[in-house]
Structure formats: structure tokens, C-alpha cells
Write a protein that holds these residues in place. Structure first.
Motif, PDB file in Angstrom:
ATOM      1  N   ALA A  23       6.591  -5.469  70.867  1.00 15.22           N
ATOM      2  CA  ALA A  23       6.840  -6.265  69.652  1.00 15.22           C
ATOM      3  C   ALA A  23       6.055  -5.713  68.469  1.00 15.22           C
ATOM      4  O   ALA A  23       6.579  -5.622  67.351  1.00 15.22           O
ATOM      5  CB  ALA A  23       6.496  -7.729  69.898  1.00 15.22           C
ATOM      6  N   ALA A  24       4.814  -5.315  68.700  1.00 13.98           N
ATOM      7  CA  ALA A  24       3.990  -4.752  67.621  1.00 13.98           C
ATOM      8  C   ALA A  24       4.578  -3.443  67.110  1.00 13.98           C
ATOM      9  O   ALA A  24       4.611  -3.196  65.895  1.00 13.98           O
ATOM     10  CB  ALA A  24       2.563  -4.537  68.107  1.00 13.98           C
ATOM     11  N   ARG A  25       5.059  -2.605  68.010  1.00 15.37           N
ATOM     12  CA  ARG A  25       5.665  -1.323  67.603  1.00 15.37           C
ATOM     13  C   ARG A  25       6.981  -1.554  66.847  1.00 15.37           C
ATOM     14  O   ARG A  25       7.303  -0.821  65.914  1.00 15.37           O
ATOM     15  CB  ARG A  25       5.898  -0.430  68.807  1.00 15.37           C
ATOM     16  CG  ARG A  25       4.640  -0.013  69.518  1.00 15.37           C
ATOM     17  CD  ARG A  25       3.689   0.712  68.582  1.00 15.37           C
ATOM     18  NE  ARG A  25       2.510   1.138  69.315  1.00 15.37           N
ATOM     19  CZ  ARG A  25       1.311   1.189  68.805  1.00 15.37           C
ATOM     20  NH1 ARG A  25       1.114   0.840  67.546  1.00 15.37           N
ATOM     21  NH2 ARG A  25       0.292   1.599  69.519  1.00 15.37           N
ATOM     22  N   ILE A  26       7.728  -2.562  67.255  1.00 11.85           N
ATOM     23  CA  ILE A  26       8.965  -2.894  66.536  1.00 11.85           C
ATOM     24  C   ILE A  26       8.621  -3.378  65.123  1.00 11.85           C
ATOM     25  O   ILE A  26       9.273  -2.989  64.154  1.00 11.85           O
ATOM     26  CB  ILE A  26       9.785  -3.952  67.299  1.00 11.85           C
ATOM     27  CG1 ILE A  26      10.268  -3.372  68.630  1.00 11.85           C
ATOM     28  CG2 ILE A  26      10.965  -4.444  66.463  1.00 11.85           C
ATOM     29  CD1 ILE A  26      10.816  -4.413  69.584  1.00 11.85           C
ATOM     30  N   ALA A  27       7.597  -4.201  65.007  1.00 13.54           N
ATOM     31  CA  ALA A  27       7.171  -4.677  63.680  1.00 13.54           C
ATOM     32  C   ALA A  27       6.751  -3.502  62.807  1.00 13.54           C
ATOM     33  O   ALA A  27       7.068  -3.467  61.612  1.00 13.54           O
ATOM     34  CB  ALA A  27       6.029  -5.681  63.822  1.00 13.54           C
ATOM     35  N   GLN A  64      10.431   4.990  76.649  1.00 12.07           N
ATOM     36  CA  GLN A  64      11.866   5.157  76.437  1.00 12.07           C
ATOM     37  C   GLN A  64      12.268   4.566  75.085  1.00 12.07           C
ATOM     38  O   GLN A  64      11.664   3.592  74.632  1.00 12.07           O
ATOM     39  CB  GLN A  64      12.648   4.425  77.543  1.00 12.07           C
ATOM     40  CG  GLN A  64      12.397   4.941  78.938  1.00 12.07           C
ATOM     41  CD  GLN A  64      12.945   6.345  79.129  1.00 12.07           C
ATOM     42  OE1 GLN A  64      14.010   6.673  78.626  1.00 12.07           O
ATOM     43  NE2 GLN A  64      12.207   7.171  79.848  1.00 12.07           N
ATOM     44  N   PRO A  65      13.304   5.132  74.444  1.00  8.98           N
ATOM     45  CA  PRO A  65      13.794   4.515  73.205  1.00  8.98           C
ATOM     46  C   PRO A  65      14.200   3.060  73.454  1.00  8.98           C
ATOM     47  O   PRO A  65      14.652   2.708  74.542  1.00  8.98           O
ATOM     48  CB  PRO A  65      15.012   5.366  72.840  1.00  8.98           C
ATOM     49  CG  PRO A  65      14.767   6.676  73.504  1.00  8.98           C
ATOM     50  CD  PRO A  65      14.037   6.346  74.785  1.00  8.98           C
ATOM     51  N   VAL A  66      14.027   2.228  72.444  1.00 11.37           N
ATOM     52  CA  VAL A  66      14.317   0.797  72.529  1.00 11.37           C
ATOM     53  C   VAL A  66      15.520   0.495  71.645  1.00 11.37           C
ATOM     54  O   VAL A  66      15.544   0.873  70.468  1.00 11.37           O
ATOM     55  CB  VAL A  66      13.098  -0.038  72.091  1.00 11.37           C
ATOM     56  CG1 VAL A  66      13.409  -1.523  72.109  1.00 11.37           C
ATOM     57  CG2 VAL A  66      11.896   0.282  72.970  1.00 11.37           C
ATOM     58  N   GLU A  67      16.517  -0.179  72.215  1.00 14.20           N
ATOM     59  CA  GLU A  67      17.696  -0.585  71.459  1.00 14.20           C
ATOM     60  C   GLU A  67      17.296  -1.722  70.519  1.00 14.20           C
ATOM     61  O   GLU A  67      16.841  -2.777  70.962  1.00 14.20           O
ATOM     62  CB  GLU A  67      18.788  -1.076  72.417  1.00 14.20           C
ATOM     63  CG  GLU A  67      20.111  -1.326  71.773  1.00 14.20           C
ATOM     64  CD  GLU A  67      20.869  -0.049  71.432  1.00 14.20           C
ATOM     65  OE1 GLU A  67      21.648  -0.085  70.475  1.00 14.20           O
ATOM     66  OE2 GLU A  67      20.663   0.980  72.108  1.00 14.20           O
ATOM     67  N   GLY A  83      20.572   0.747  66.970  1.00 15.33           N
ATOM     68  CA  GLY A  83      20.630   1.842  67.922  1.00 15.33           C
ATOM     69  C   GLY A  83      19.293   2.035  68.606  1.00 15.33           C
ATOM     70  O   GLY A  83      18.329   1.328  68.333  1.00 15.33           O
ATOM     71  N   PRO A  84      19.238   3.008  69.503  1.00 16.67           N
ATOM     72  CA  PRO A  84      17.974   3.273  70.194  1.00 16.67           C
ATOM     73  C   PRO A  84      16.972   3.933  69.243  1.00 16.67           C
ATOM     74  O   PRO A  84      17.334   4.831  68.479  1.00 16.67           O
ATOM     75  CB  PRO A  84      18.366   4.205  71.329  1.00 16.67           C
ATOM     76  CG  PRO A  84      19.698   4.747  70.987  1.00 16.67           C
ATOM     77  CD  PRO A  84      20.323   3.823  69.993  1.00 16.67           C
ATOM     78  N   VAL A  85      15.737   3.441  69.297  1.00 18.61           N
ATOM     79  CA  VAL A  85      14.677   3.935  68.420  1.00 18.61           C
ATOM     80  C   VAL A  85      13.474   4.315  69.272  1.00 18.61           C
ATOM     81  O   VAL A  85      13.062   3.548  70.143  1.00 18.61           O
ATOM     82  CB  VAL A  85      14.276   2.852  67.391  1.00 18.61           C
ATOM     83  CG1 VAL A  85      13.090   3.292  66.554  1.00 18.61           C
ATOM     84  CG2 VAL A  85      15.460   2.494  66.511  1.00 18.61           C
ATOM     85  N   ALA A  86      12.931   5.496  69.025  1.00 18.76           N
ATOM     86  CA  ALA A  86      11.700   5.919  69.693  1.00 18.76           C
ATOM     87  C   ALA A  86      10.526   5.221  69.006  1.00 18.76           C
ATOM     88  O   ALA A  86      10.377   5.313  67.786  1.00 18.76           O
ATOM     89  CB  ALA A  86      11.551   7.427  69.612  1.00 18.76           C
ATOM     90  N   LEU A  87       9.741   4.525  69.787  1.00 21.71           N
ATOM     91  CA  LEU A  87       8.585   3.802  69.259  1.00 21.71           C
ATOM     92  C   LEU A  87       7.306   4.389  69.836  1.00 21.71           C
ATOM     93  O   LEU A  87       7.250   4.721  71.030  1.00 21.71           O
ATOM     94  CB  LEU A  87       8.677   2.317  69.615  1.00 21.71           C
ATOM     95  CG  LEU A  87       9.903   1.567  69.100  1.00 21.71           C
ATOM     96  CD1 LEU A  87       9.959   0.173  69.689  1.00 21.71           C
ATOM     97  CD2 LEU A  87       9.887   1.507  67.578  1.00 21.71           C
ATOM     98  N   LYS A  88       6.286   4.495  69.027  1.00 24.13           N
ATOM     99  CA  LYS A  88       5.001   5.034  69.446  1.00 24.13           C
ATOM    100  C   LYS A  88       4.461   4.264  70.660  1.00 24.13           C
ATOM    101  O   LYS A  88       4.436   3.033  70.654  1.00 24.13           O
ATOM    102  CB  LYS A  88       4.007   4.948  68.290  1.00 24.13           C
ATOM    103  CG  LYS A  88       2.631   5.474  68.614  1.00 24.13           C
ATOM    104  CD  LYS A  88       1.716   5.327  67.433  1.00 24.13           C
ATOM    105  CE  LYS A  88       0.296   5.708  67.818  1.00 24.13           C
ATOM    106  NZ  LYS A  88      -0.635   5.466  66.727  1.00 24.13           N
TER     107      LYS A  88
END
Length: 114
Positions: A61-65, A103-106, A94-99
Motif C-alpha cells: 500500500a505504501a509503494r502504491i501511494a 512482481q509487478p502489481v496490477e 496495468g501492471p506496475v513495478a513497485l520498489k
């Protein structure tokens, strides 16, 4: 609720409550003419210890923020699957690579349905 520098972390029992609260918060910030905020939401198990929440769900959640832009609410597929309100619409990003996430997160953008 936990303050994190210039951010805040909220815990909701139900994902739909988190989505609605995030959208209402961004609307209120805009109306109050405050600097824009951004939100990242993920659903899953968390560890509650010493008045704080930990675990992969919190980290994602923090990486998405971090990835969200000003005025944007970004959510995962888990949130979309758990939200059945007709007044909320999700648009696939779409899929996004997060630090720090293997795996990429949709991701999806959440907005009020008009």
C-alpha cells in the motif's frame, strides 16, 4: 491511524470503506483548497503489534501511494474485487513495478461514478 511524516496510514476492516474514505478525503482537500494528496490502497493480512500495523500488505500500500499522482487514488485488484458499490468506478492502469515488490502489481484508478 498512524502519522508517517507528511503522510498517514489508515486501517479499515472492509476495503470498500477505505475506497470511499479516500475519495471523500481527496474531495474535501480539494474543496478546502489544500495541497493535493494521493492515496494507495491494498487489501490483505496485516500484523498488529504495539499499536502499529506491519506486513506485506502495508508495504505494498505504501509503494502504491508513492506511485500515485496528485489527487489520485490507486488500488490493487484485491480492492476492486472487494468493492461492489455502484458509485465507485475503477479504471485499469496495468501492471506496475513497485520498489521492494518482487512482481509487478496490477493497479486501478478509483473515482466517483458520475
Amino acid at each position: 491511524m498512524k502519522w508517517l511524516g507528511d503522510g498517514v496510514m489508515f486501517h479499515f476492516r472492509e476495503p470498500v470503506g477505505a475506497v470511499v474514505a479516500a475519495l471523500e478525503m481527496l474531495e474535501a482537500i480539494s474543496i478546502a483548497d489544500l495541497p493535493p494528496a494521493h492515496v494507495g490502497l491494498h487489501a490483505g493480512p496485516v500484523v498488529f503489534q504495539g499499536g502499529d500495523y506491519f506486513g506485506r500488505t502495508v508495504n505494498v500500500a505504501a509503494r502504491i501511494a508513492d506511485h500515485a499522482g496528485s489527487g489520485q487514488v490507486l488500488v490493487t485488484q484485491e480492492i476492486v474485487n472487494s468493492t461492489d458499490r455502484g458509485d465507485v468506478a475503477f479504471t485499469a492502469i496495468g501492471p506496475v513495478a513497485l520498489k521492494g515488490v518482487s512482481q509487478p502489481v496490477e493497479l486501478f484508478s478509483a473515482k466517483r461514478q458520475t
